[in-house]
Design a protein around this motif. Structure first.
Motif, PDB file in Angstrom:
ATOM      1  N   ASP A   1      -1.609   5.026   3.663  1.00  0.00           N
ATOM      2  CA  ASP A   1      -2.897   4.535   3.218  1.00  0.00           C
ATOM      3  C   ASP A   1      -3.098   3.145   3.809  1.00  0.00           C
ATOM      4  O   ASP A   1      -2.219   2.571   4.405  1.00  0.00           O
ATOM      5  CB  ASP A   1      -2.874   4.461   1.681  1.00  0.00           C
ATOM      6  CG  ASP A   1      -4.274   4.464   1.122  1.00  0.00           C
ATOM      7  OD1 ASP A   1      -5.201   4.121   1.883  1.00  0.00           O
ATOM      8  OD2 ASP A   1      -4.434   4.791  -0.052  1.00  0.00           O
ATOM      9  N   THR A   2      -4.260   2.606   3.616  1.00  0.00           N
ATOM     10  CA  THR A   2      -4.510   1.309   4.224  1.00  0.00           C
ATOM     11  C   THR A   2      -4.800   0.224   3.193  1.00  0.00           C
ATOM     12  O   THR A   2      -5.283  -0.829   3.538  1.00  0.00           O
ATOM     13  CB  THR A   2      -5.716   1.396   5.177  1.00  0.00           C
ATOM     14  OG1 THR A   2      -6.791   2.010   4.468  1.00  0.00           O
ATOM     15  CG2 THR A   2      -5.396   2.172   6.396  1.00  0.00           C
ATOM     16  N   ILE A   3      -4.473   0.502   1.920  1.00  0.00           N
ATOM     17  CA  ILE A   3      -4.806  -0.497   0.916  1.00  0.00           C
ATOM     18  C   ILE A   3      -3.957  -1.746   1.103  1.00  0.00           C
ATOM     19  O   ILE A   3      -2.801  -1.681   1.454  1.00  0.00           O
ATOM     20  CB  ILE A   3      -4.416  -0.088  -0.526  1.00  0.00           C
ATOM     21  CG1 ILE A   3      -4.159   1.365  -0.661  1.00  0.00           C
ATOM     22  CG2 ILE A   3      -5.367  -0.680  -1.512  1.00  0.00           C
ATOM     23  CD1 ILE A   3      -3.398   1.630  -1.929  1.00  0.00           C
TER      24      ILE A   3
ATOM     25  N   SER B   1       0.818  -1.209   0.000  1.00  0.00           N
ATOM     26  CA  SER B   1       0.000   0.000   0.000  1.00  0.00           C
ATOM     27  C   SER B   1       0.850   1.257   0.000  1.00  0.00           C
ATOM     28  O   SER B   1       2.001   1.251   0.385  1.00  0.00           O
ATOM     29  CB  SER B   1      -0.867   0.024   1.240  1.00  0.00           C
ATOM     30  OG  SER B   1      -0.047   0.117   2.370  1.00  0.00           O
TER      31      SER B   1
END
Lengths: 430, 170
Positions: free
Chosen positions: A425-427, A421
């Motif tokens: 961010d938290t992807i 990610s």
């Protein structure tokens, strides 16, 4: 802690970076049997066609080794590994001790196994020294014969054609790229190469090379004779495993590695063209001798040499090239010869366009695209993550198949690379 | 580290970001001159659509552990240790499309060097010469946001756009 890396190309260099991510102080030694700093082997094509000079194809800046505090030993061959005493043996019978060892010795072009092959004028297409010699002869004679229609043979042919050399490619199989793409795609690419002036003959191999010390003529296996002073061999590669012969380090096609790229001996790792790994698309053990795989393996092996934490998800056969402005990409399992696979194909040979996906059940296992290659990486991600593609099966061949269409499918899966990610961010993706 | 974030609910799919990006990366940097350039400048941000038909602007995510760096046979892609940006050196790129082959977001695209015929892979560079990227400045609805992740979370949360607050949030 002394880390010893045998080999100074994609895997070796990335291993240096992998080690330095986690260990700033440990001692690193890199030993290579080549005389030059690490360079981009795949750019020999550009070197031959004069699009790049020698210094332009260096893989890292010249101060890379100094910056990473690497003791670099060039032009020395490692011939053995003493596992009990933790040292490698050099050709001059001296030795180097190690605490952790990475074998990244790469591969060597397969020979033609015919009479006269030792004459000057027969080269592989792997080392800068090959390319330099090839240029010398080609400039003098203006002609080259390439045996082998794989990517290496074709990249050599392309480079020379762009330099203005007459190139004759002879392929034993019925078509070029027979190990890379399916028959239809191979025909499209082959025809494009011919239209751009590369002569290709199929079903033909070499029988004998004639000449005094230098190549003067080649006898083909149909009895025909071809005059040339330059023969380039692109018949695939063999893993450079000779240094572990007689040691307890296990080999099969290549050096066997586990999920952490460690060999069967603790503290000894293997990465790059010499390492045998599990193929993500097929599940088979194989050597995916590819630059991309070597970089990833080197980096992960390097990190694991410091601390056994990084799991290697497996390699994937993936090739991309662009000849005379026609790009093509092929990923995973695409040469279907048995039952149990479904193929979806959109082909327009007239315009040199081709797109194919190979499915096994509801999983995508292979992908080929010629000409329109945008979003190819989205397919690669679907293959890597073993996604159930049923929801998008109907649009898989469409040019508008892109990340937003498969985002939910990809994100249902845990990341193979946990933290790919973006910063903050938290992807979790791919 | 500043990034471009997208509030998907605000994107109307007007493509202003794409035009601004293409112009910014043209030789002239002016719209009416840029459209006459050969090759035609390409945007590095693209408004795509989801399977439901909603607009979805997409550009390089500057991944933590990017596949494209491993894939680059020319050693042309680096991650800046300070900014975290993943940048391609277009002078080193030979146009082999390995990065196109491995980018899971499909945001690296084949193109040609402005004014030349050389192949080059292009991606969002967050407009290194500008304070705010051109796409963000051009967005008429405020769907694109340039700043720290925390700032964006706050800003998006305040206005109730939470559902799609973070592009790609897991």
């Amino acid at each position: 802690m002394h880390y010893l890396i045998v080999g100074n190309c994609a895997a070796g260099v990335n291993a240096i970076e992998g080690i330095r991510k986690l260990d700033k102080d440990g001692e690193i030694t890199v030993i290579s049997n080549e005389d030059s700093l690490a360079y981009c082997r795949c750019l020999l094509t550009e070197y031959v066609m004069r699009a790049r000079r020698g210094e332009d194809i260096l893989y890292r800046e010249e101060d890379f080794y100094k910056k990473n505090r690497v003791n670099l030993i060039l032009g020395k061959e490692v011939v053995g590994v003493d596992v009990a005493d933790k040292k490698v043996i050099l050709q001059d019978e001296s030795f180097l001790p190690y605490d952790k060892l990475l074998i990244a010795t790469g591969a060597t072009p397969k020979s033609l196994r015919i009479k006269g092959e030792e004459k000057y004028g027969v080269f592989g297409f792997r080392r800068l020294s090959d390319a330099e010699e090839i240029i010398k002869i080609a400039e003098r004679t203006g002609k080259a014969v390439v045996f082998g229609g794989g990517l290496i043979g074709l990249k050599a042919a392309y480079g020379m054609k762009k330099r203005g050399i007459d190139v004759y490619v002879m392929v034993k199989s019925p078509r070029v790229l027979s190990q890379v793409v399916d028959a239809e795609a191979a025909q499209i690419i082959g025809r494009w190469l011919q239209e751009n002036g590369i002569s290709i003959r199929t079903g033909i191999g070499p029988q004998e090379i004639l000449g005094d010390d230098e190549v003067e003529e080649v006898i083909l296996d149909n009895g025909e004779k071809v005059r040339t002073n330059l023969v380039i061999v692109g018949k695939g590669v063999m893993c450079n495993t000779s240094l572990v012969k007689g040691s307890p380090i296990k080999t099969h096609w290549g050096i066997l590695t586990d999920d952490f790229l460690q060999t069967n001996i603790e503290g000894i790792f293997a990465a790059g063209d010499v390492a045998e790994t599990t193929d993500i698309a097929t599940g088979n053990r194989t050597v995916n001798a590819l630059w991309t795989a070597a970089c990833e393996q080197g980096r992960i092996a390097g990190m694991n040499m410091v601390e056994m934490t990084k799991r290697y998800p497996g390699s994937i056969g993936a090739n991309s090239a662009d000849f005379f402005g026609l790009p093509f990409i092929s990923v995973g399992f695409v040469r279907v010869r048995e039952e149990g696979y479904e193929q979806l194909i959109r082909s327009n040979p007239k315009e040199f366009k081709y797109k194919k996906v190979v499915l096994k059940g509801n999983r995508l296992v292979g992908f080929t695209a010629i000409k329109d290659i945008e979003n190819a990486g989205v397919y690669t991600a679907l293959i890597r993550k073993k996604v159930n593609i049923s929801p998008v099966k109907d649009i898989l061949l469409e040019d508008y198949l892109d990340y937003p269409k498969v985002r939910d499918l990809l994100e249902e899966k845990e990341g193979l690379r946990e933290s790919i990610s973006m910063q903050g961010d938290t992807i979790r993706i791919a | 580290m500043k990034r471009v974030f997208v509030d998907l609910e605000r994107c109307l799919g007007c493509h202003s970001c794409m035009i601004a990006c293409a112009v910014e990366h043209s030789l002239s940097k002016e719209l009416f001159k840029a459209i006459q350039e050969t090759p035609l400048p390409k945007p590095r941000i693209e408004v795509r659509t989801t399977e439901k038909g909603d607009s979805f602007p997409l550009q390089c995510r500057h991944c933590e552990e990017p596949y494209c760096i491993d894939a680059c046979i020319a050693g042309a892609i680096r991650k800046d240790p300070e900014t975290g940006l993943v940048l391609s050196d277009e002078k080193k790129c030979v146009g082999c499309w390995m990065c196109v082959m491995v980018c899971p977001f499909g945001v690296i695209r084949p193109s040609l060097v402005p004014d030349k015929r050389e192949k080059v892979a292009i991606r969002c560079d967050l407009c290194q010469d500008r304070e705010t990227p051109a796409c963000v400045e051009a967005c008429p609805t405020g769907a694109l946001f340039f700043g720290e992740a925390e700032e964006f979370k706050k800003a998006a949360g305040k206005e109730g756009g939470k559902k799609n607050a973070l592009l790609n949030s897991g």
